[in-house]
Design a protein around this motif. Structure first.
Motif, PDB file in Angstrom:
ATOM      1  N   ILE A 144       6.071  21.138   5.636  1.00  0.00           N
ATOM      2  CA  ILE A 144       4.755  20.790   5.078  1.00  0.00           C
ATOM      3  C   ILE A 144       4.537  19.280   5.122  1.00  0.00           C
ATOM      4  CG2 ILE A 144       3.365  20.775   2.958  1.00  0.00           C
ATOM      5  CD1 ILE A 144       4.758  23.511   2.303  1.00  0.00           C
ATOM      6  N   ILE A 145       5.546  18.523   4.689  1.00  0.00           N
ATOM      7  CA  ILE A 145       5.453  17.064   4.726  1.00  0.00           C
ATOM      8  C   ILE A 145       5.302  16.587   6.171  1.00  0.00           C
ATOM      9  CG2 ILE A 145       6.725  14.911   4.275  1.00  0.00           C
ATOM     10  CD1 ILE A 145       5.531  16.299   1.754  1.00  0.00           C
ATOM     11  N   GLY A 146       6.021  17.221   7.100  1.00  0.00           N
ATOM     12  CA  GLY A 146       5.926  16.858   8.512  1.00  0.00           C
ATOM     13  C   GLY A 146       4.534  17.091   9.084  1.00  0.00           C
ATOM     14  N   VAL A 147       3.904  18.195   8.705  1.00  0.00           N
ATOM     15  CA  VAL A 147       2.545  18.490   9.182  1.00  0.00           C
ATOM     16  C   VAL A 147       1.575  17.412   8.710  1.00  0.00           C
ATOM     17  CG1 VAL A 147       0.592  20.088   8.909  1.00  0.00           C
ATOM     18  CG2 VAL A 147       2.878  20.982   9.393  1.00  0.00           C
ATOM     19  N   VAL A 148       1.656  17.087   7.416  1.00  0.00           N
ATOM     20  CA  VAL A 148       0.749  16.079   6.858  1.00  0.00           C
ATOM     21  C   VAL A 148       1.065  14.694   7.436  1.00  0.00           C
ATOM     22  CG1 VAL A 148      -0.116  15.002   4.746  1.00  0.00           C
ATOM     23  CG2 VAL A 148       0.406  17.440   4.772  1.00  0.00           C
ATOM     24  N   LYS A 189      11.591  20.245  -5.504  1.00  0.00           N
ATOM     25  CA  LYS A 189      10.242  19.688  -5.637  1.00  0.00           C
ATOM     26  C   LYS A 189       9.586  19.685  -4.265  1.00  0.00           C
ATOM     27  CE  LYS A 189      11.415  15.709  -7.382  1.00  0.00           C
ATOM     28  NZ  LYS A 189      11.380  14.397  -8.024  1.00  0.00           N
ATOM     29  N   LEU A 190       8.297  19.418  -4.271  1.00  0.00           N
ATOM     30  CA  LEU A 190       7.564  19.360  -3.009  1.00  0.00           C
ATOM     31  C   LEU A 190       7.930  18.133  -2.184  1.00  0.00           C
ATOM     32  CD1 LEU A 190       4.046  20.454  -4.269  1.00  0.00           C
ATOM     33  CD2 LEU A 190       5.636  21.786  -2.878  1.00  0.00           C
ATOM     34  N   GLY A 191       8.242  17.028  -2.827  1.00  0.00           N
ATOM     35  CA  GLY A 191       8.595  15.811  -2.103  1.00  0.00           C
ATOM     36  C   GLY A 191       7.410  15.067  -1.542  1.00  0.00           C
ATOM     37  N   LEU A 192       6.319  15.049  -2.294  1.00  0.00           N
ATOM     38  CA  LEU A 192       5.097  14.396  -1.812  1.00  0.00           C
ATOM     39  C   LEU A 192       5.303  12.931  -1.451  1.00  0.00           C
ATOM     40  CD1 LEU A 192       2.473  15.887  -4.306  1.00  0.00           C
ATOM     41  CD2 LEU A 192       2.930  16.586  -1.946  1.00  0.00           C
ATOM     42  N   ALA A 193       6.092  12.216  -2.246  1.00  0.00           N
ATOM     43  CA  ALA A 193       6.310  10.788  -1.977  1.00  0.00           C
ATOM     44  C   ALA A 193       7.061  10.576  -0.665  1.00  0.00           C
ATOM     45  CB  ALA A 193       7.056  10.142  -3.133  1.00  0.00           C
ATOM     46  N   ASN A 194       7.835  11.587  -0.252  1.00  0.00           N
ATOM     47  CA  ASN A 194       8.568  11.463   1.008  1.00  0.00           C
ATOM     48  C   ASN A 194       7.629  11.446   2.208  1.00  0.00           C
ATOM     49  OD1 ASN A 194      11.045  11.363  -0.317  1.00  0.00           O
ATOM     50  ND2 ASN A 194      11.143  13.591  -0.406  1.00  0.00           N
ATOM     51  N   LEU A 195       6.422  11.921   2.014  1.00  0.00           N
ATOM     52  CA  LEU A 195       5.404  11.829   3.062  1.00  0.00           C
ATOM     53  C   LEU A 195       5.209  10.372   3.478  1.00  0.00           C
ATOM     54  CD1 LEU A 195       2.898  12.740   4.720  1.00  0.00           C
ATOM     55  CD2 LEU A 195       1.611  12.630   2.587  1.00  0.00           C
ATOM     56  N   ILE A 196       5.127   9.500   2.511  1.00  0.00           N
ATOM     57  CA  ILE A 196       4.906   8.082   2.791  1.00  0.00           C
ATOM     58  C   ILE A 196       6.138   7.473   3.459  1.00  0.00           C
ATOM     59  CG2 ILE A 196       4.285   5.856   1.770  1.00  0.00           C
ATOM     60  CD1 ILE A 196       2.085   8.047   1.720  1.00  0.00           C
ATOM     61  N   ASP A 251      12.265  -0.974   6.838  1.00  0.00           N
ATOM     62  CA  ASP A 251      11.167  -0.943   5.873  1.00  0.00           C
ATOM     63  C   ASP A 251      11.102   0.399   5.159  1.00  0.00           C
ATOM     64  OD1 ASP A 251      10.235  -3.560   6.135  1.00  0.00           O
ATOM     65  OD2 ASP A 251       9.003  -3.048   7.868  1.00  0.00           O
ATOM     66  N   ALA A 252      11.389   1.491   5.881  1.00  0.00           N
ATOM     67  CA  ALA A 252      11.400   2.814   5.252  1.00  0.00           C
ATOM     68  C   ALA A 252      12.511   2.893   4.203  1.00  0.00           C
ATOM     69  CB  ALA A 252      11.579   3.901   6.300  1.00  0.00           C
ATOM     70  N   LEU A 253      13.656   2.277   4.489  1.00  0.00           N
ATOM     71  CA  LEU A 253      14.750   2.244   3.520  1.00  0.00           C
ATOM     72  C   LEU A 253      14.347   1.468   2.270  1.00  0.00           C
ATOM     73  CD1 LEU A 253      17.711   2.696   2.654  1.00  0.00           C
ATOM     74  CD2 LEU A 253      18.273   0.600   3.900  1.00  0.00           C
ATOM     75  N   LEU A 254      13.788   0.296   2.465  1.00  0.00           N
ATOM     76  CA  LEU A 254      13.356  -0.506   1.324  1.00  0.00           C
ATOM     77  C   LEU A 254      12.282   0.223   0.522  1.00  0.00           C
ATOM     78  CD1 LEU A 254      13.555  -3.154  -0.236  1.00  0.00           C
ATOM     79  CD2 LEU A 254      11.883  -4.126   1.358  1.00  0.00           C
ATOM     80  N   LEU A 255      11.352   0.866   1.207  1.00  0.00           N
ATOM     81  CA  LEU A 255      10.309   1.631   0.534  1.00  0.00           C
ATOM     82  C   LEU A 255      10.908   2.787  -0.261  1.00  0.00           C
ATOM     83  CD1 LEU A 255       7.302   2.387   0.056  1.00  0.00           C
ATOM     84  CD2 LEU A 255       7.469   3.749   2.149  1.00  0.00           C
ATOM     85  N   SER A 256      11.825   3.506   0.338  1.00  0.00           N
ATOM     86  CA  SER A 256      12.437   4.653  -0.322  1.00  0.00           C
ATOM     87  C   SER A 256      13.178   4.235  -1.587  1.00  0.00           C
ATOM     88  CB  SER A 256      13.392   5.359   0.648  1.00  0.00           C
ATOM     89  OG  SER A 256      13.910   6.525   0.062  1.00  0.00           O
ATOM     90  N   VAL A 257      13.995   3.197  -1.486  1.00  0.00           N
ATOM     91  CA  VAL A 257      14.751   2.732  -2.657  1.00  0.00           C
ATOM     92  C   VAL A 257      13.813   2.196  -3.731  1.00  0.00           C
ATOM     93  CG1 VAL A 257      16.438   1.022  -3.465  1.00  0.00           C
ATOM     94  CG2 VAL A 257      16.870   2.296  -1.355  1.00  0.00           C
ATOM     95  N   THR A 258      12.818   1.432  -3.328  1.00  0.00           N
ATOM     96  CA  THR A 258      11.851   0.886  -4.281  1.00  0.00           C
ATOM     97  C   THR A 258      11.126   2.012  -5.003  1.00  0.00           C
ATOM     98  OG1 THR A 258      11.520  -1.071  -2.905  1.00  0.00           O
ATOM     99  CG2 THR A 258       9.808  -0.585  -4.529  1.00  0.00           C
ATOM    100  N   VAL A 269       0.839  -1.201   0.000  1.00  0.00           N
ATOM    101  CA  VAL A 269       0.000   0.000   0.000  1.00  0.00           C
ATOM    102  C   VAL A 269       0.875   1.252   0.000  1.00  0.00           C
ATOM    103  CG1 VAL A 269      -1.635   1.354   1.391  1.00  0.00           C
ATOM    104  CG2 VAL A 269      -1.985  -1.110   1.090  1.00  0.00           C
ATOM    105  N   PHE A 270       1.902   1.274   0.843  1.00  0.00           N
ATOM    106  CA  PHE A 270       2.788   2.434   0.910  1.00  0.00           C
ATOM    107  C   PHE A 270       3.555   2.627  -0.398  1.00  0.00           C
ATOM    108  CE2 PHE A 270       3.296   2.660   5.827  1.00  0.00           C
ATOM    109  CZ  PHE A 270       2.055   3.264   5.926  1.00  0.00           C
ATOM    110  N   THR A 271       3.992   1.536  -1.011  1.00  0.00           N
ATOM    111  CA  THR A 271       4.698   1.646  -2.291  1.00  0.00           C
ATOM    112  C   THR A 271       3.779   2.241  -3.353  1.00  0.00           C
ATOM    113  OG1 THR A 271       6.106  -0.244  -1.737  1.00  0.00           O
ATOM    114  CG2 THR A 271       5.976   0.374  -4.061  1.00  0.00           C
ATOM    115  N   ALA A 272       2.550   1.748  -3.407  1.00  0.00           N
ATOM    116  CA  ALA A 272       1.585   2.274  -4.378  1.00  0.00           C
ATOM    117  C   ALA A 272       1.305   3.754  -4.121  1.00  0.00           C
ATOM    118  CB  ALA A 272       0.292   1.465  -4.326  1.00  0.00           C
TER     119      ALA A 272
END
Length: 167
Positions: free
Chosen positions: A149-153, A38-45, A57-64, A13-16
């Protein structure tokens, strides 16, 4: 349901979501005249995954996310820049989170700043000059603003996820 199955499902789900946010970000006309900002929206996840699933898991998600979105929406060079920024950013966020003296906002802002620093280091190596360092002030400010902004969300998402165990 087994604990590992739940973790794998949430990882999917997080990858998607990260890929969707990467795509949405390509549609947003956000230009301030500095390449790579950039805004870095994907970094929110990634931030949410760091807090709910842990550093590995965050590392694997980030690289993926970086590799897949790079091949789908960008180029090999963008993967290189994003990996440098993403890995340095995540390393700093993991360290700050472990210290426990930083909020989600602080961790995310540091992540935003160090993502830009990692990309700038790669840019200096690619162009073989330090002259691109004049971008540093703007990139640091952009990293703090987008990181906040990402931190707030992310903080709001973490509240809403509450006691749901994802790992």
């Amino acid at each position: 349901m087994k604990k590992n199955t739940v973790r794998i499902a949430w990882f999917g789900v997080f990858t998607a979501l990260a890929l969707i946010f990467s795509y949405v970000e390509t549609l947003i006309p956000f230009q301030i005249g500095i390449p790579g900002v950039k805004l870095g929206l994907a970094n929110l996840i990634v931030v949410v995954a760091l807090y709910k699933m842990g550093g590995k898991d965050a590392l694997l998600l980030s690289v993926t996310r970086i590799v897949l979105s790079g091949f789908i929406f960008a180029s090999l060079f963008s993967i290189l820049y994003s990996l440098a920024g993403g890995l340095l950013s995540l390393a700093v966020m993991v360290i700050l989170k472990k210290r426990g003296s930083f909020s989600v906002f602080g961790v995310s802002m540091a992540g935003g700043v160090f993502h830009n620093v990692g990309q700038l280091i790669v840019a200096m190596l690619v162009v073989e000059t330090f002259s691109v360092a004049y971008y540093v002030p703007v990139l640091l400010i952009a990293g703090v603003i987008t990181g906040f902004i990402i931190g707030v969300v992310a903080n709001e998402m973490l509240k809403r996820l509450g006691s749901i165990v994802l790992s």
